[in-house]
Design an enzyme around this catalytic site. Structure first.
Site, PDB file in Angstrom:
ATOM      1  N   ASP A  34      84.713  37.398  38.230  1.00 56.01           N
ATOM      2  CA  ASP A  34      85.290  38.021  37.036  1.00 56.01           C
ATOM      3  C   ASP A  34      84.403  39.187  36.605  1.00 56.01           C
ATOM      4  O   ASP A  34      83.231  39.250  36.969  1.00 56.01           O
ATOM      5  CB  ASP A  34      85.447  37.018  35.883  1.00 56.01           C
ATOM      6  N   ASP A  62      77.985  43.950  39.174  1.00 52.58           N
ATOM      7  CA  ASP A  62      78.078  42.709  38.375  1.00 52.58           C
ATOM      8  C   ASP A  62      79.493  42.171  38.451  1.00 52.58           C
ATOM      9  O   ASP A  62      80.321  42.483  37.625  1.00 52.58           O
ATOM     10  CB  ASP A  62      77.668  43.025  36.936  1.00 52.58           C
ATOM     11  N   GLU A 116      82.259  33.703  34.299  1.00 53.20           N
ATOM     12  CA  GLU A 116      80.857  33.917  33.921  1.00 53.20           C
ATOM     13  C   GLU A 116      80.736  34.802  32.699  1.00 53.20           C
ATOM     14  O   GLU A 116      79.937  34.550  31.792  1.00 53.20           O
ATOM     15  CB  GLU A 116      80.070  34.534  35.086  1.00 53.20           C
ATOM     16  N   GLU A 117      81.551  35.846  32.666  1.00 55.79           N
ATOM     17  CA  GLU A 117      81.427  36.819  31.573  1.00 55.79           C
ATOM     18  C   GLU A 117      81.944  36.271  30.239  1.00 55.79           C
ATOM     19  O   GLU A 117      81.815  36.920  29.208  1.00 55.79           O
ATOM     20  CB  GLU A 117      82.145  38.130  31.929  1.00 55.79           C
ATOM     21  N   ASP A 138      72.805  38.222  41.281  1.00 53.36           N
ATOM     22  CA  ASP A 138      73.500  38.680  40.067  1.00 53.36           C
ATOM     23  C   ASP A 138      72.476  39.221  39.072  1.00 53.36           C
ATOM     24  O   ASP A 138      72.672  39.168  37.871  1.00 53.36           O
ATOM     25  CB  ASP A 138      74.293  37.510  39.464  1.00 53.36           C
ATOM     26  N   SER A 168      71.235  37.008  30.890  1.00 51.23           N
ATOM     27  CA  SER A 168      71.465  35.555  30.931  1.00 51.23           C
ATOM     28  C   SER A 168      72.467  35.163  31.998  1.00 51.23           C
ATOM     29  O   SER A 168      73.508  35.810  32.153  1.00 51.23           O
ATOM     30  CB  SER A 168      71.999  35.085  29.572  1.00 51.23           C
TER      31      SER A 168
HETATM   32  N1  BES Z   1      74.695  39.373  35.696  1.00 52.62           N
HETATM   33  C1  BES Z   1      74.614  39.297  34.283  1.00 52.62           C
HETATM   34  C2  BES Z   1      73.287  38.799  33.783  1.00 52.62           C
HETATM   35  C3  BES Z   1      72.085  39.638  34.116  1.00 52.62           C
HETATM   36  C4  BES Z   1      72.135  41.011  34.028  1.00 52.62           C
HETATM   37  C5  BES Z   1      70.921  39.043  34.518  1.00 52.62           C
HETATM   38  C6  BES Z   1      71.028  41.766  34.366  1.00 52.62           C
HETATM   39  C7  BES Z   1      69.821  39.785  34.812  1.00 52.62           C
HETATM   40  C8  BES Z   1      69.881  41.165  34.750  1.00 52.62           C
HETATM   41  C9  BES Z   1      75.732  38.399  33.780  1.00 52.62           C
HETATM   42  O1  BES Z   1      76.961  38.688  34.375  1.00 52.62           O
HETATM   43  C10 BES Z   1      75.907  38.606  32.298  1.00 52.62           C
HETATM   44  O2  BES Z   1      76.340  39.661  31.924  1.00 52.62           O
HETATM   45  N2  BES Z   1      75.598  37.589  31.481  1.00 52.62           N
HETATM   46  C11 BES Z   1      75.845  37.647  30.063  1.00 52.62           C
HETATM   47  C12 BES Z   1      75.830  36.280  29.470  1.00 52.62           C
HETATM   48  C13 BES Z   1      77.129  35.529  29.491  1.00 52.62           C
HETATM   49  C14 BES Z   1      76.964  34.206  28.801  1.00 52.62           C
HETATM   50  C15 BES Z   1      78.268  36.307  28.918  1.00 52.62           C
HETATM   51  C16 BES Z   1      74.745  38.386  29.347  1.00 52.62           C
HETATM   52  O3  BES Z   1      73.583  38.361  29.765  1.00 52.62           O
HETATM   53  O4  BES Z   1      75.062  38.983  28.300  1.00 52.62           O
HETATM   54 MN    MN Z   2      76.769  38.894  36.430  1.00 53.89          MN
HETATM   55 MN    MN Z   3      77.801  40.498  33.355  1.00 51.32          MN
END
Ligand code: BES
Ligand code: MN
Ligand code: MN
Length: 458
Positions: free
Chosen positions: A89, A120, A154-155, A181, A400
């Site tokens: 996603d 991503d 995930e998002e 990721d 995260s």
């Molecule tokens: N891939 C990212 C997380 C990430 C980005 C880790 C850059 C390390 C470096 C992931 O898809 C993401 O965007 N996670 C969200 C959290 C989620 C609970 C919506 C985030 O970090 O805001």
């Molecule tokens: Mn990601």
């Molecule tokens: Mn992301």
């Protein structure tokens, strides 16, 4: 190995074409309008995996978006089993007018592949599928056992995946998780991520009078929810960047002196960082470096705020309500649920009696840290060294991936985070891109990792 590596080298065009196809599917998980597209992306991965003639490939429905599961176990218990995790996603593309080329029409410029999800996480996740293909199609024996789990939520905080892990513990049993990721520390600087921040995401709405009022007739006598909202936001942090929510820092595992020394060794150029971002000066928690602030210390940020008149010109109005979204990035051993409770109590305690407040909680997740002595990290380090010609850095990152903590808790396994992206890839922003050469080096690194892993098995 060279048969595998040659196969990858000789199929670059095919790999790119296939990735483009995946990137053309607007699998935006936040939007219910795109539910079909999200499923289409899952089906695309199923199809690509089925073409590898492996033991099992399934699209498994959940209350939300489907999970793609696949398995190939040529070695039974003799060799480790790696569970590859990724997400198909993507974030919404907005604001769309700021994209130089349309978000779902992959375009290559300057060696960079522009498309929502390129870094991503579609481009990164796909590297491992192609690495397995290189073994299967070149006639080389795949060196370990492998499983894949690709999710489509995930998002939006992986709401279906946590129950899925609990329900399918046996099916998912493995020796480690492999995830691409995250980001490299800098261009041509391979990095293994051993820590991620957690997240608590809150929203609060301040309401005052029962309707928008004339600010001349009532202004001065009735408290203004937009002013109150700003006063409350101003109370969330002090001038030194300390978060003022009582108890917020209580559970934090402080950095050790050794860890701080390691941070100092990272090749970080603060001037360039400021320049890249177009800011005159940096600001954060006093007593910590920028890298510590973005990965090993918590942060609190307003992600959005609104209230009152937003359109052209001036309208004299005292708004009836105003609201803000606030995210808090967490570090070990902060608990996102406890932080949500503390936030609620604090917001209530600073709400004046002239207004009412409604507080809601969005998704969140636990922070995680991988034990640096884990053998999987060593194998990944060696694979990076072989392909990138450089010792990788071991870093913690500020973003995260909450499911990493759940892999530890529910499946009892560590994750190896081998990121091929860059912080400058503009993930979640307009013009997201992925360096094409890192897509191909990523496939080579993944293939190398599987080749080397048996040598490192404890
Ligand atoms: N891939 C990212 C997380 C990430 C980005 C880790 C850059 C390390 C470096 C992931 O898809 C993401 O965007 N996670 C969200 C959290 C989620 C609970 C919506 C985030 O970090 O805001
Ligand atoms: Mn990601
Ligand atoms: Mn992301």
């Amino acid at each position: 190995m060279s048969k595998v590596s040659d196969y990858i080298e000789n199929h670059k065009n095919n790999f790119e074409e296939e990735l483009f196809e995946l990137l053309r599917i607007p699998s935006i998980s936040t939007s219910s309008n795109h539910k079909k597209d999200v499923k289409k992306a899952a089906e695309f991965l199923v199809e690509r995996l089925e073409a590898l003639d492996i033991d099992r490939v399934d699209l498994i429905e959940t209350p939300g978006n489907p999970v793609v599961f696949a398995e190939y176990a040529p070695h039974g218990d003799d060799k480790p089993t790696v569970l590859v995790y990724g997400h198909y996603d993507v974030q919404p593309p907005d604001p769309e007018d700021l994209w130089d080329t349309p978000p779902f029409e992959p375009t290559v410029r300057d060696g960079k592949l522009y498309a929502r999800g390129s870094a991503d996480d579609k481009g990164q996740a796909f590297t491992h599928v192609k690495a397995l293909e290189a073994y299967r199609k070149s006639g080389e024996t795949f060196p370990v056992n492998i499983k894949f789990i690709f999710e489509g939520e995930e998002e939006i905080g992986s709401p279906s995946l946590v129950p899925f892990l609990k329900e399918h513990k046996d099916m998912l049993s493995c020796d480690m998780v492999l995830i691409s990721d995250t980001a490299m520390f800098a261009e041509d600087t391979p990095s293994i991520t051993y820590g991620l921040r957690g997240l608590t995401y809150m929203e609060f709405e301040v309401t005052g009078p029962n309707r928008d009022l004339h600010s001349g007739v009532y202004g001065g006598a009735v408290d203004n929810p937009a002013n109150v909202l700003c006063e409350m936001i101003a109370k969330l942090k002090d001038d030194n960047g300390k978060i003022l929510i009582p108890g917020f820092y209580d559970d934090i595992k402080e950095l050790t002196e050794e860890e701080r020394e390691e941070y100092k060794k990272l090749p970080f150029d603060e001037e360039k960082y400021k320049q890249d971002l177009g800011v005159n000066a940096l600001k954060g928690e006093e007593g910590y470096s920028t890298l510590e602030r973005t990965s090993a210390r918590p942060a609190l940020d307003v992600n959005g705020l609104w209230g009152g008149y937003q359109d052209e010109g001036a309208k004299t109005v005292l708004p009836a309500k105003a609201a803000a979204k606030v995210s808090m990035r967490l570090v070990p051993n902060q608990d996102p649920n406890k932080i949500a409770d503390l936030f609620r109590e604090y917001i209530k305690s600073i709400t004046p009696d002239t207004v009412d407040v409604k507080i809601t909680e969005h998704h969140g997740g636990h922070p995680s840290i991988t034990d640096l002595s884990f053998y999987g990290l060593k194998a990944a380090g060696e694979a990076f060294k072989k392909i990138y010609g450089k010792e990788p850095l071991f870093t913690r990152e500020g973003g995260s991936i909450p499911i990493v903590a759940d892999f530890q808790k529910i499946l009892g396994v560590e994750s190896v985070m081998m990121g091929f992206g860059l912080d400058s890839d503009a993930i979640h922003s307009p013009n997201e891109h992925f360096h094409i050469k890192d897509f191909h080096r990523g496939i080579q690194t993944s293939a190398k990792f599987f080749e080397l892993l048996p040598d490192y098995t404890e």
